[in-house]
Design a protein around this motif. Structure first.
Motif, PDB file in Angstrom:
ATOM      1  N   ALA A   1     -18.412  22.179 -56.456  1.00 30.24           N
ATOM      2  CA  ALA A   1     -17.337  21.339 -56.991  1.00 30.24           C
ATOM      3  C   ALA A   1     -16.050  21.493 -56.205  1.00 30.24           C
ATOM      4  O   ALA A   1     -14.985  21.095 -56.659  1.00 30.24           O
ATOM      5  CB  ALA A   1     -17.100  21.668 -58.461  1.00 30.24           C
ATOM      6  N   GLY A   2     -16.138  22.049 -54.992  1.00 34.25           N
ATOM      7  CA  GLY A   2     -14.954  22.268 -54.188  1.00 34.25           C
ATOM      8  C   GLY A   2     -14.379  23.652 -54.400  1.00 34.25           C
ATOM      9  O   GLY A   2     -14.784  24.401 -55.306  1.00 34.25           O
ATOM     10  N   VAL A   3     -13.444  24.016 -53.539  1.00 31.28           N
ATOM     11  CA  VAL A   3     -12.837  25.341 -53.593  1.00 31.28           C
ATOM     12  C   VAL A   3     -11.329  25.208 -53.407  1.00 31.28           C
ATOM     13  O   VAL A   3     -10.859  24.448 -52.554  1.00 31.28           O
ATOM     14  CB  VAL A   3     -13.403  26.266 -52.487  1.00 31.28           C
ATOM     15  CG1 VAL A   3     -12.778  27.662 -52.586  1.00 31.28           C
ATOM     16  CG2 VAL A   3     -14.915  26.355 -52.580  1.00 31.28           C
ATOM     17  N   LEU A   4     -10.575  25.936 -54.215  1.00 33.68           N
ATOM     18  CA  LEU A   4      -9.131  26.053 -54.040  1.00 33.68           C
ATOM     19  C   LEU A   4      -8.838  27.460 -53.536  1.00 33.68           C
ATOM     20  O   LEU A   4      -9.146  28.451 -54.218  1.00 33.68           O
ATOM     21  CB  LEU A   4      -8.386  25.822 -55.356  1.00 33.68           C
ATOM     22  CG  LEU A   4      -8.558  24.465 -56.048  1.00 33.68           C
ATOM     23  CD1 LEU A   4      -7.706  24.413 -57.309  1.00 33.68           C
ATOM     24  CD2 LEU A   4      -8.185  23.329 -55.131  1.00 33.68           C
ATOM     25  N   LEU A   5      -8.278  27.551 -52.336  1.00 33.05           N
ATOM     26  CA  LEU A   5      -7.903  28.839 -51.770  1.00 33.05           C
ATOM     27  C   LEU A   5      -6.392  29.017 -51.903  1.00 33.05           C
ATOM     28  O   LEU A   5      -5.622  28.281 -51.291  1.00 33.05           O
ATOM     29  CB  LEU A   5      -8.310  28.929 -50.295  1.00 33.05           C
ATOM     30  CG  LEU A   5      -9.800  28.819 -49.982  1.00 33.05           C
ATOM     31  CD1 LEU A   5     -10.030  28.973 -48.488  1.00 33.05           C
ATOM     32  CD2 LEU A   5     -10.596  29.867 -50.747  1.00 33.05           C
ATOM     33  N   ILE A   6      -5.979  29.972 -52.717  1.00 30.80           N
ATOM     34  CA  ILE A   6      -4.561  30.231 -52.953  1.00 30.80           C
ATOM     35  C   ILE A   6      -4.119  31.402 -52.086  1.00 30.80           C
ATOM     36  O   ILE A   6      -4.726  32.478 -52.131  1.00 30.80           O
ATOM     37  CB  ILE A   6      -4.288  30.546 -54.429  1.00 30.80           C
ATOM     38  CG1 ILE A   6      -4.734  29.375 -55.322  1.00 30.80           C
ATOM     39  CG2 ILE A   6      -2.822  30.857 -54.661  1.00 30.80           C
ATOM     40  CD1 ILE A   6      -4.628  29.676 -56.804  1.00 30.80           C
ATOM     41  N   THR A   7      -3.100  31.185 -51.301  1.00 34.74           N
ATOM     42  CA  THR A   7      -2.491  32.259 -50.524  1.00 34.74           C
ATOM     43  C   THR A   7      -1.120  32.545 -51.124  1.00 34.74           C
ATOM     44  O   THR A   7      -0.289  31.641 -51.249  1.00 34.74           O
ATOM     45  CB  THR A   7      -2.329  31.855 -49.048  1.00 34.74           C
ATOM     46  OG1 THR A   7      -3.610  31.523 -48.506  1.00 34.74           O
ATOM     47  CG2 THR A   7      -1.734  32.996 -48.241  1.00 34.74           C
ATOM     48  N   THR A   8      -0.895  33.785 -51.520  1.00 36.59           N
ATOM     49  CA  THR A   8       0.404  34.136 -52.088  1.00 36.59           C
ATOM     50  C   THR A   8       1.359  34.566 -50.975  1.00 36.59           C
ATOM     51  O   THR A   8       0.961  34.821 -49.843  1.00 36.59           O
ATOM     52  CB  THR A   8       0.276  35.254 -53.134  1.00 36.59           C
ATOM     53  OG1 THR A   8      -0.274  36.415 -52.516  1.00 36.59           O
ATOM     54  CG2 THR A   8      -0.624  34.810 -54.277  1.00 36.59           C
ATOM     55  N   LYS A   9       2.625  34.635 -51.300  1.00 32.71           N
ATOM     56  CA  LYS A   9       3.653  34.918 -50.303  1.00 32.71           C
ATOM     57  C   LYS A   9       3.554  36.362 -49.811  1.00 32.71           C
ATOM     58  O   LYS A   9       3.221  37.269 -50.575  1.00 32.71           O
ATOM     59  CB  LYS A   9       5.034  34.643 -50.899  1.00 32.71           C
ATOM     60  CG  LYS A   9       5.249  33.180 -51.239  1.00 32.71           C
ATOM     61  CD  LYS A   9       6.558  32.935 -51.946  1.00 32.71           C
ATOM     62  CE  LYS A   9       6.719  31.453 -52.294  1.00 32.71           C
ATOM     63  NZ  LYS A   9       7.968  31.187 -53.045  1.00 32.71           N
ATOM     64  N   LYS A  10       3.853  36.542 -48.547  1.00 33.79           N
ATOM     65  CA  LYS A  10       3.816  37.860 -47.916  1.00 33.79           C
ATOM     66  C   LYS A  10       5.169  38.140 -47.273  1.00 33.79           C
ATOM     67  O   LYS A  10       5.943  37.230 -46.967  1.00 33.79           O
ATOM     68  CB  LYS A  10       2.718  37.927 -46.848  1.00 33.79           C
ATOM     69  CG  LYS A  10       1.332  37.495 -47.329  1.00 33.79           C
ATOM     70  CD  LYS A  10       0.780  38.412 -48.390  1.00 33.79           C
ATOM     71  CE  LYS A  10      -0.682  38.133 -48.700  1.00 33.79           C
ATOM     72  NZ  LYS A  10      -0.924  36.801 -49.296  1.00 33.79           N
ATOM     73  N   GLY A  11       5.427  39.414 -47.042  1.00 28.78           N
ATOM     74  CA  GLY A  11       6.663  39.792 -46.374  1.00 28.78           C
ATOM     75  C   GLY A  11       6.579  39.571 -44.876  1.00 28.78           C
ATOM     76  O   GLY A  11       5.494  39.478 -44.294  1.00 28.78           O
ATOM     77  N   LYS A  12       7.741  39.454 -44.233  1.00 25.48           N
ATOM     78  CA  LYS A  12       7.823  39.300 -42.789  1.00 25.48           C
ATOM     79  C   LYS A  12       8.770  40.353 -42.229  1.00 25.48           C
ATOM     80  O   LYS A  12       9.765  40.725 -42.871  1.00 25.48           O
ATOM     81  CB  LYS A  12       8.324  37.903 -42.432  1.00 25.48           C
ATOM     82  CG  LYS A  12       7.404  36.790 -42.892  1.00 25.48           C
ATOM     83  CD  LYS A  12       7.974  35.422 -42.562  1.00 25.48           C
ATOM     84  CE  LYS A  12       7.060  34.313 -43.079  1.00 25.48           C
ATOM     85  NZ  LYS A  12       7.606  32.960 -42.795  1.00 25.48           N
ATOM     86  N   ALA A  13       8.445  40.820 -41.038  1.00 26.54           N
ATOM     87  CA  ALA A  13       9.284  41.829 -40.413  1.00 26.54           C
ATOM     88  C   ALA A  13      10.673  41.261 -40.156  1.00 26.54           C
ATOM     89  O   ALA A  13      10.836  40.104 -39.760  1.00 26.54           O
ATOM     90  CB  ALA A  13       8.655  42.297 -39.101  1.00 26.54           C
ATOM     91  N   GLY A  14      11.665  42.063 -40.397  1.00 26.36           N
ATOM     92  CA  GLY A  14      13.035  41.617 -40.180  1.00 26.36           C
ATOM     93  C   GLY A  14      13.916  41.988 -41.354  1.00 26.36           C
ATOM     94  O   GLY A  14      13.595  42.851 -42.170  1.00 26.36           O
ATOM     95  N   GLN A  15      15.014  41.283 -41.448  1.00 23.21           N
ATOM     96  CA  GLN A  15      15.996  41.578 -42.487  1.00 23.21           C
ATOM     97  C   GLN A  15      15.437  41.292 -43.873  1.00 23.21           C
ATOM     98  O   GLN A  15      14.724  40.314 -44.084  1.00 23.21           O
ATOM     99  CB  GLN A  15      17.251  40.748 -42.259  1.00 23.21           C
ATOM    100  CG  GLN A  15      18.387  41.049 -43.239  1.00 23.21           C
ATOM    101  CD  GLN A  15      19.634  40.272 -42.880  1.00 23.21           C
ATOM    102  OE1 GLN A  15      19.789  39.846 -41.744  1.00 23.21           O
ATOM    103  NE2 GLN A  15      20.525  40.085 -43.836  1.00 23.21           N
ATOM    104  N   THR A  16      15.757  42.162 -44.826  1.00 18.97           N
ATOM    105  CA  THR A  16      15.314  41.969 -46.202  1.00 18.97           C
ATOM    106  C   THR A  16      15.976  40.729 -46.801  1.00 18.97           C
ATOM    107  O   THR A  16      17.174  40.499 -46.629  1.00 18.97           O
ATOM    108  CB  THR A  16      15.669  43.203 -47.050  1.00 18.97           C
ATOM    109  OG1 THR A  16      14.976  44.335 -46.532  1.00 18.97           O
ATOM    110  CG2 THR A  16      15.290  42.989 -48.501  1.00 18.97           C
ATOM    111  N   THR A  17      15.179  39.925 -47.481  1.00 17.39           N
ATOM    112  CA  THR A  17      15.705  38.736 -48.152  1.00 17.39           C
ATOM    113  C   THR A  17      15.527  38.876 -49.657  1.00 17.39           C
ATOM    114  O   THR A  17      14.529  39.438 -50.136  1.00 17.39           O
ATOM    115  CB  THR A  17      14.991  37.451 -47.673  1.00 17.39           C
ATOM    116  OG1 THR A  17      13.599  37.539 -48.010  1.00 17.39           O
ATOM    117  CG2 THR A  17      15.129  37.284 -46.171  1.00 17.39           C
ATOM    118  N   PHE A  18      16.493  38.372 -50.373  1.00 18.84           N
ATOM    119  CA  PHE A  18      16.465  38.388 -51.830  1.00 18.84           C
ATOM    120  C   PHE A  18      16.731  36.977 -52.316  1.00 18.84           C
ATOM    121  O   PHE A  18      17.704  36.345 -51.897  1.00 18.84           O
ATOM    122  CB  PHE A  18      17.521  39.346 -52.374  1.00 18.84           C
ATOM    123  CG  PHE A  18      17.642  39.325 -53.879  1.00 18.84           C
ATOM    124  CD1 PHE A  18      16.819  40.119 -54.666  1.00 18.84           C
ATOM    125  CD2 PHE A  18      18.566  38.504 -54.502  1.00 18.84           C
ATOM    126  CE1 PHE A  18      16.929  40.091 -56.040  1.00 18.84           C
ATOM    127  CE2 PHE A  18      18.683  38.469 -55.874  1.00 18.84           C
ATOM    128  CZ  PHE A  18      17.853  39.271 -56.653  1.00 18.84           C
TER     129      PHE A  18
END
Length: 992
Positions: free
Chosen positions: A191-208
């Motif tokens: 019936a199909g597939v939903l692939l969910i990718t959640t957010k990941k951190g990136k090298a560099g300055q911390t963001t808020f």
């Protein structure tokens, strides 16, 4: 962004807010500003020391990375059919679950929200119905974790497991549609597939980042019902036309000896503006060796139905650590707690249900009596017959169903790269959920009154763990060859349990605990919640590319499922696909408007693992015989039962035209064979329902999908972009069981309005044909199976049925006069239109959703026009026939003349086509020169409205209303589901 002096290596990197400082050498004339996926800009150096500009995006539609099964691939090299939905179109939307926000965002994906009740079903169909009697929902995988979805253990109300996830955590959703993309998931990919990718951190300055919205919701529409004066006149007309006496009157409510004129709008009393709010904190960053993403979310949605709400708190931590150049570890985790307060008797047509109560309660009685308590009388009305609708506000306030759910979804992985191009990965996953449901029916009013009060509790747990290991080799061989090979194994185990208790006949209302001392009777039992199975899988794929223009992919997966018989547990699911990047050929160089053009085709086999609880195994259940306990046959089993298989061909085109216009066109043909259906057997065998579950049916789904993304108008200060998707689908039954029997919906045995019949669309409506009201006498008329027009006269007991043409006596209309309508609840055309606008610092988004070519059975209206009860009625009853010559579709008013509202006929079948304004958002971003002063990187304010208006001719609750829930045949039944909600919010996006 990088800032470089043209012709030199002198440069710098901007801060996260875009600011930078650079000392340029003498004689420098130009700065070059660049960033990934953005067009380069050049600035002439002058005496000005402060430069400000906004880079325009490059067209990267063919360069983006797409997540596929157990890996990623550049879209240019993709040979399957995959749609990508980015997280920014899902976040900060006032929805109860992310699947609702997915509506209209991907071609071929039909998302049906059953109603506006918190926690209600959301039905997802990718490329039409994939099965008949087994589950039709797609597999959902989040960061490699196959997650639980669909309706959970319930008492009075449905609960959607996806409401326990935070949409703001989602980076992207890939929708895998054809066999080339889904076969790597084998038995779970049909019936199909939903692939969910959640957010990941990136090298560099911390963001808020802090994102919030607050606002309110209300019913998007309300059905019109009679006011008190019209109600009294209509009920009395029904009675007197039938030779009876008037029975509807205003009553003496305050006991002063005079009738009190009361006009209660019960919808106004029960519905209100419910608070909605969302607060999301996200922290991300890291170093070259370790990156992190953390989020905290609180979401509250107080439904427009009083006393209903959903509150969710969640936390996420995604962490990746690169120990060495060749070894890294990581975890992706989420914990949530979701609390729902709902209506105790649920929705639908139960007397205490919503909206049944507000729509049918007497309008000539008050909400409260003279003593200030909820009014439970009937005023001056007499001879009420079967009237049983309790005070709708009282049951909403005094009865309840509370659900407290907790969920943990987590994965931990290690990845080893011993040599360049070779990666070994091992990942362990878990999805654990538990819920406690507390349901109470007050003993004084509503459904609990006749039982002396009822309390029910239910505790359930579900646990899925899986472990997969993959080895992946990706290598460029010379200048012409690219090779990507993957092999892996995966093991999955699912378990569940529940414990149920109830108490009937409450003794002390101050002590609700279920105990023999406090209830006249108690009962309870424990069990398995239909899940206790395992799956073993081995899989692999090979991707090959020659000169980046000739592409091929082969994949194979074999699964073993414990729910099948010993000799039928294993299934094989291969696929193959090819693609040709025509734009890379020399003969295309002269065609300047074509930037990229790829032709692709695929064929493969997938399976269906949504088969229920061990249908192949013979099972027994406790029962009684002559008041003695015994064991009875629950399922005869069938050791020969095997997988449903789906054979799918897909052909597609991916193109980029005029640099910025992306077009994707797909044609697919999917045939489902070995459908798992109930085949009739001899009654003498003693099988439950006289059926045996076997592989006997076939289903076919064909369709075309189109996606277009293009800039409409771009100037220096203004940008208008549009994303459009459309899908055409036709799903037809090829064969059913051995005798070609019609199949009805398994989830609701009373929903016999639609069927599955060989040669017909899935779920085709099967009804008696309504022929209108005879304008001469006001009688309802129908066509029999041979096309003869017949009329029914309830008042004529000797000759109730006559032919319209000459008045001669004839036979009655019965179920044998039903015919196929060639109308289906599945839309033929559906999709969405997303438009974005930017003007200086202002931005706007308009989302539209549409569906065409489908029908809805309006059972709500059918119930609200009945002549055999004194419930309140739809205002449509005011159009009833009154005199000869009246042209109307409501017969003459005549008490108990109810054949026309108890007969499943085309009178209640309506066109469901609609265009919905799904979401409108307008925002303003504070200029950089101001945000720099207040030490923030971004500050944006916005307002939005969701489900603002629906353009439709449908007269019921909503054209998407779904009373049956998760089903393949019985969609399109509108029976007293709560109205959809309209939501208005304002919010802030703040970045530091």
């Amino acid at each position: 962004m990088s800032v470089v002096v043209k012709g030199t290596k002198v440069g710098t990197i901007t801060n996260t807010d875009g600011t930078y400082s650079l000392n340029v050498p003498t004689g420098a004339k130009t700065l070059v500003i660049s960033s990934v996926n953005m067009q380069k800009e050049e600035i002439k150096i002058s005496a000005v020391t402060d430069y400000s500009l906004a880079l325009k995006p490059l067209d990267v539609s063919m360069d983006e990375v797409v997540v596929t099964g157990y890996g990623t691939i550049d879209k240019r090299s993709l040979t399957g059919s995959v749609s990508k939905v980015t997280g920014d179109v899902l976040s900060n939307k006032p929805v109860l679950s992310f699947d609702q926000a997915l509506t209209g965002k991907a071609a071929g994906v039909l998302v049906n929200t059953s109603s506006g009740l918190v926690g209600d079903d959301v039905v997802i169909r990718i490329r039409g119905g994939a099965s008949v009697s087994t589950g039709g929902y797609p597999l959902i995988v989040m960061d490699g974790v196959p997650i639980t979805q669909g309706r959970q253990q319930e008492l009075s109300n449905r609960f959607n497991a996806l409401a326990e996830l935070n949409p703001n955590d989602i980076e992207s959703i890939e929708v895998l549609k054809d066999a080339a993309a889904t076969a790597i998931y084998g038995s779970r990919g049909s019936a199909g597939v939903l692939l969910i990718t959640t957010k990941k951190g990136k090298a560099g300055q911390t963001t808020f980042n802090y994102d919030n919205y607050v606002g309110y919701n209300e019913p998007a529409r309300k059905l019109k019902v009679l006011n008190a004066a019209d109600y009294i006149a209509t009920i009395n007309k029904l009675k007197t036309n039938a030779g009876g006496n008037p029975t509807a009157f205003y009553g003496d409510i305050n006991n002063d000896g005079k009738p009190d004129t009361v006009n209660t709008d019960w919808q106004h009393e029960v519905f209100h503006k419910g608070l909605v709010q969302n607060h999301n904190l996200a922290l991300s960053g890291g170093s070259q060796s370790t990156t992190y993403f953390a989020s905290f979310n609180y979401n509250e949605n107080q439904g427009y139905i009083r006393s209903t709400s959903q509150k969710r708190g969640s936390a996420r931590l995604n962490l990746t650590s690169k120990v060495t150049d060749w070894l890294q570890f990581g975890v992706n985790t989420q914990y949530s707690r979701t609390m729902e307060n709902n209506i105790a008797s649920g929705a639908g047509s139960v007397f205490s249900g919503i909206p049944y109560g507000p729509l049918t309660a007497l309008p000539d009685i008050p909400v409260y009596g003279p003593d200030g308590n909820y009014y439970t009388g009937v005023g001056g009305n007499k001879d009420l017959g079967g009237y049983a609708t309790p005070n709708p506000l009282a049951v909403t306030k005094l009865n309840y169903e509370d659900r407290d759910a907790r969920r943990f979804i987590g994965s931990a992985f290690g990845e080893l790269q011993p040599v360049k191009g070779l990666r070994l990965k091992s990942q362990v996953n878990v999805d654990y959920s538990s819920a406690y449901i507390d349901d109470f029916w007050n003993k004084d009013i509503g459904d609990g009154a006749s039982l002396g009060g009822v309390r029910q509790t239910n505790y359930n747990e579900k646990n899925t763990w899986s472990w997969f290991n993959t080895i992946n080799y990706n290598r460029q061989i010379g200048a012409d060859h690219e090779l990507n090979v993957l092999a892996g194994a995966e093991y999955t185990r699912r378990t569940s349990k529940y414990s149920y208790k109830n108490g009937i006949g409450l003794v002390n209302p101050d002590l609700l605990i279920i105990d023999p001392a406090n209830y006249q009777s108690i009962a309870g039992y424990d069990g398995i919640d239909k899940i206790d199975d395992g799956l073993a899988s081995y899989f692999g794929w090979i991707n090959y590319g020659f000169r980046k223009k000739y592409l091929a992919t082969l994949s194979y997966r074999t699964d073993a499922d414990s729910r099948f018989g010993k000799d039928k547990q294993w299934g094989s699911f291969p696929s193959g696909s090819v693609a040709w990047r025509v734009s890379q050929e020399d003969f295309m160089r002269t065609i300047s408007f074509v930037n990229d053009l790829k032709l692709r085709a695929s064929y493969g086999v997938t399976g269906n693992s949504n088969i229920g609880y061990f249908p192949a195994r013979a099972t027994i259940a406790p029962g009684t015989y002559a008041d003695l306990p015994d064991l009875t046959l629950a399922n005869p089993g069938n050791s020969a039962l095997r997988w449903e298989r789906h054979l799918q061909f897909d052909a597609g085109i991916d193109a980029v035209l005029w640099k910025h216009t992306s077009v994707t066109l797909d044609y697919y043909n999917r045939k489902t064979i070995d459908l798992i259906l109930n085949n009739p057997v001899l009654a003498t065998l003693g099988f439950p329902g006289n059926t045996l579950t076997e592989n006997v049916g076939q289903l076919r789904s064909r369709g075309v999908e189109l996606s277009v993304s293009t800039p409409v108008l771009h100037t220096r200060d203004f940008a208008w972009d549009i994303n459009f998707n459309a899908a055409w689908n036709k799903t037809k039954m090829i064969s059913t069981n051995l005798f070609g029997n019609d199949l009805y919906d398994n989830n609701d045995t009373k929903a016999t309005y639609s069927i599955a019949r060989p040669g017909q669309p899935l779920g085709v409506f099967y009804l008696i044909r309504w022929a209108g009201v005879n304008p001469v006498n006001g009688l309802p008329t129908y066509l029999d199976v041979n096309g003869n027009q017949k009329q029914f006269d309830y008042a004529n007991t000797s000759t109730p049925w006559t032919l319209v043409k000459d008045g001669s006596k004839t036979t009655a209309i019965t179920a044998t006069d039903r015919v196929l309508t060639n109308k289906s609840p599945y839309p033929k055309f559906y999709g969405g239109i997303n438009q974005t606008f930017n003007y200086f610092n202002f931005d706007a988004v308009i989302d539209l959703q549409y569906a065409l070519g489908f029908s809805v059975y309006n059972q709500t209206m059918q119930n609200m026009l009945k002549f055999d009860n004194v419930n309140n009625k739809s205002t449509e009853i005011l159009n009833a026939w009154k005199k000869a010559g009246d042209n109307t579709d409501v017969p003459r008013l005549y008490a108990n003349d109810n054949f026309w509202t108890t007969t499943a006929s085309t009178r209640w079948l309506e066109k469901g086509d609609f265009l919905r304004i799904r979401n409108v958002q307008i925002g303003y971003t504070i200029p950089k020169n101001i945000t720099r002063r207040i030490k923030v990187s971004r500050l944006r304010f916005y307002v939005q409205g969701s489900n603002l208006y629906t353009f439709t001719g449908y007269s019921g609750i909503d054209p998407e209303a779904n009373s049956v829930g998760e089903t393949n045949i019985g969609l399109g039944i509108d029976k007293f589901r709560p109205y959809f909600s309209r939501t208005f919010t304002m919010g802030i996006n703040l970045g530091l």
